[in-house]
Design an enzyme around this catalytic site. Structure first.
Site, short mmCIF file in Angstrom:
data_model
loop_
_atom_site.label_atom_id
_atom_site.label_comp_id
_atom_site.label_asym_id
_atom_site.label_seq_id
_atom_site.Cartn_x
_atom_site.Cartn_y
_atom_site.Cartn_z
N TYR A 53 73.20 16.07 5.15
CA TYR A 53 73.75 17.20 5.61
C TYR A 53 73.28 17.36 7.08
O TYR A 53 72.29 17.31 7.60
CB TYR A 53 73.32 18.34 4.58
CG TYR A 53 73.79 18.43 3.25
CD1 TYR A 53 74.66 17.25 2.72
CD2 TYR A 53 73.38 19.29 2.38
CE1 TYR A 53 75.09 17.31 1.59
CE2 TYR A 53 73.96 19.34 1.11
CZ TYR A 53 74.66 18.17 0.73
OH TYR A 53 75.11 18.28 -0.59
N GLY A 214 87.08 24.06 -4.09
CA GLY A 214 87.32 23.94 -2.61
C GLY A 214 88.08 25.28 -2.42
O GLY A 214 88.82 25.31 -1.53
N LEU A 216 90.22 27.01 -4.56
CA LEU A 216 91.39 27.22 -5.54
C LEU A 216 91.27 27.90 -6.50
O LEU A 216 92.06 28.66 -6.86
CB LEU A 216 91.91 25.59 -5.89
CG LEU A 216 92.30 24.47 -4.97
CD1 LEU A 216 92.84 23.58 -5.63
CD2 LEU A 216 93.48 25.25 -4.10
#
Length: 322
Positions: A53, A214, A216
């Site tokens: 990351y 994400g 939605l």
């Protein structure tokens, strides 16, 4: 905050896990520190990261956590720290995957960046089809004996991967996996076929990533109407395909009087084997809605309606056979 045991262990973790993948991408260091402090203030003790990351290069996010721990105040002691390895950290051979050599080197590098002498949960970010499980577990056994890790976990494994890993671990007299980190939300429910049943049977806690798919499931249509969000490319294509379902979902959330993101997280917390969804707030303020989801109880009728909007799976083989 509510707490539960991580799988079959005696380790107590918060019902929400703070994900750090946004750190250095959409969240700068001062905001990242504020997010972590706020998480502790809210009782979130479970933090997840990975050696890959961060930008402009891998390892940045772990380094930020290390700097935050170094401030003291019990930050490290209060944190159940989970990190991962698998992806290549360089271009030279043996700088990725799960060979005994890379496990040793990657773990030592993570500990150095994190400024700590041990990791609570060390996770395999992906299955390594080239390395035998006897080699993987031998390396992890050494790390446990050295006091560098306490527990082992997996991420993105299939159900049979979990079964094979646990079979070899049992033969070696080793505890094996205690958790599995998988893509799981109202829209993406494939893990219900075999991963969740395997996790339940072998005593693994499930740590869902991307719980809002994400964004939605976070009220995307309302944000779109208010001009607060505009999707493009693949995200727009997915929204267009799922628009009828998401319209029904947001309408149901309005009827319930709860934000869509809260309902999506609460739904996960009602699912068997789920320990803690990973939340990735960009700011400290965004932690508030996630905290509300822990207290949100969904009745049987609401759970049924959610299943009607986003049909899931029965366990295999009943899902596709008698």
């Amino acid at each position: 905050m509510q707490y539960t045991h991580l799988g079959r262990t005696g380790l107590s973790v918060s019902r929400l896990c703070l994900g750090t993948m946004n750190f250095s991408w959409t969240t700068e260091k001062p905001d990242a520190f504020a997010v972590m402090d706020s998480a502790h203030d809210k009782g979130i003790n479970f933090f997840d990261t990975a050696n890959r990351y961060g930008r402009p290069h891998s390892g940045v996010t772990e380094s930020w956590l290390g700097e935050w721990f170094a401030q003291g105040g019990g930050r490290r002691e209060k944190t159940v720290l989970a990190t991962k390895l698998y992806g290549a950290m360089g271009d030279w051979p043996n700088e990725g995957k799960l060979s005994a050599l890379n496990i040793r080197r990657a773990l030592d590098a993570s500990l150095k960046r994190l400024k700590t002498d041990y990791v609570d949960l060390y996770q395999f970010h992906h299955i390594d089809r080239d390395t035998p499980w006897d080699e993987i577990w031998q390396a992890m056994e050494v790390a446990v004996q050295q006091g560098k890790i306490l527990y082992a976990g997996s991420s993105n494994f299939a159900g049979w991967h979990i079964a094979k890993a646990q079979g070899v671990a049992k033969a070696r007299g080793f505890m094996g996996l205690v958790s599995e980190q998988s893509l799981y939300n109202l829209i993406a429910r494939t893990v219900e076929l075999e991963v969740l049943p395997a996790a339940q049977d072998f005593g693994l806690g499930v740590i869902p990533w991307s719980p809002l798919q994400g964004g939605l499931l976070g009220g995307v249509l309302k944000k779109e109407q208010e001009g607060k969000r505009r999707l493009e490319g693949r995200a727009k294509e997915t929204l267009d395909r799922l628009r009828p379902q998401i319209e029904k979902y947001e309408a149901l959330c309005d009827q319930l009087g709860h934000a869509p993101g809260d309902v999506a997280l609460a739904w996960l917390l009602h699912q068997p084997a789920v320990t803690a969804p990973i939340i990735g707030p960009r700011t400290a303020d965004q932690l508030d809605s996630a905290e509300r989801a822990v207290e949100l109880k969904l009745d049987a009728e609401t759970l049924k309606k959610l299943d009607e909007i986003f049909p899931g799976h029965k366990p295999a083989p009943e899902d596709y056979a008698w």
